[in-house]
Design an enzyme around this catalytic site. Structure first.
Site, PDB file in Angstrom:
ATOM      1  N   ASN A   1     -12.911  -3.139   2.806  1.00  0.00           N
ATOM      2  CA  ASN A   1     -13.976  -2.145   2.867  1.00  0.00           C
ATOM      3  C   ASN A   1     -14.842  -2.255   1.617  1.00  0.00           C
ATOM      4  OD1 ASN A   1     -12.763  -1.067   5.226  1.00  0.00           O
ATOM      5  ND2 ASN A   1     -11.334   0.099   3.970  1.00  0.00           N
TER       6      ASN A   1
ATOM      7  N   ASP B   1       0.857  -1.186   0.000  1.00  0.00           N
ATOM      8  CA  ASP B   1       0.000   0.000   0.000  1.00  0.00           C
ATOM      9  C   ASP B   1       0.888   1.228   0.000  1.00  0.00           C
ATOM     10  OD1 ASP B   1      -1.780   2.198   0.979  1.00  0.00           O
ATOM     11  OD2 ASP B   1      -3.215   0.576   1.237  1.00  0.00           O
ATOM     12  N   ILE B   2       0.518   2.210  -0.821  1.00  0.00           N
ATOM     13  CA  ILE B   2       1.338   3.417  -0.957  1.00  0.00           C
ATOM     14  C   ILE B   2       1.353   4.215   0.351  1.00  0.00           C
ATOM     15  CG2 ILE B   2      -0.431   5.041  -1.794  1.00  0.00           C
ATOM     16  CD1 ILE B   2       1.638   5.746  -4.046  1.00  0.00           C
TER      17      ILE B   2
ATOM     18  N   HIS C   1     -10.212  -5.001  -3.229  1.00  0.00           N
ATOM     19  CA  HIS C   1      -8.890  -5.245  -2.635  1.00  0.00           C
ATOM     20  C   HIS C   1      -9.030  -5.668  -1.185  1.00  0.00           C
ATOM     21  CE1 HIS C   1      -9.913  -1.007  -2.097  1.00  0.00           C
ATOM     22  NE2 HIS C   1      -9.211  -1.034  -0.973  1.00  0.00           N
TER      23      HIS C   1
END
Ligand code: AMP
Length: 132
Positions: free
Chosen positions: A84, A28-29, A97
């Site tokens: 989510n 994750d960025i 994701h």
């Protein structure tokens, strides 16, 4: 333009952790904790509701590989798996994701549920409503 479709195509760079024919896992960025990894399906599905069962199986198979790798390589033994679905539920990127968030201590991130007091009659009513 879907950012995760572009990552899958290689048009946007990512830090790959795992890949097979169906899914891609990358860092994750914005790292909630060190090692925070996303698993995305290579095909575009908006969220879990759209995901065919066989694709959900592909994601979970990859999650088993990625959790093993994170635990071994980062020397951790606790991970939150989080997904989510929908804006109210906190989904920002509308391409399915699964988050894997390594845990180093109890306070490194906050995932909070506020439980509501509910009596057995209400639970029974709720159960019947859902099962009707
Ligand atoms: P969600 O709130 O479940 O939709 O989470 C979307 C996640 O995607 C966030 O944690 C973002 O930091 C992450 N994200 C967005 N763009 C990128 C990117 N280009 N590379 C890696 N992660 C990204």
């Amino acid at each position: 333009m879907c950012v995760f479709c572009e990552i899958v195509k290689g048009n946007i760079p990512s830090y790959k952790i795992y890949e097979d024919d169906n899914v891609l896992a990358f860092l994750d960025i914005s790292q909630a904790t060190f090692g925070h990894t996303l698993i995305v399906t290579k095909k575009h599905y908006e969220n879990f509701f759209d995901l065919p069962t066989e694709e959900a199986v592909n994601v979970i198979k990859a999650a088993k590989i990625v959790e093993t790798k994170l635990k071994e390589k980062l020397n951790i033994s606790n991970i939150n798996l989080l997904n989510n679905n929908g804006e109210i539920a906190g989904q920002v990127v509308m391409h399915y994701h699964l988050h894997l968030i390594p845990r180093y201590n109890q306070n490194d991130i906050t995932i909070k549920f506020n439980g509501h007091e509910i009596d057995h009659a209400q639970l029974k009513e709720l159960c019947e409503k859902i099962n009707k």
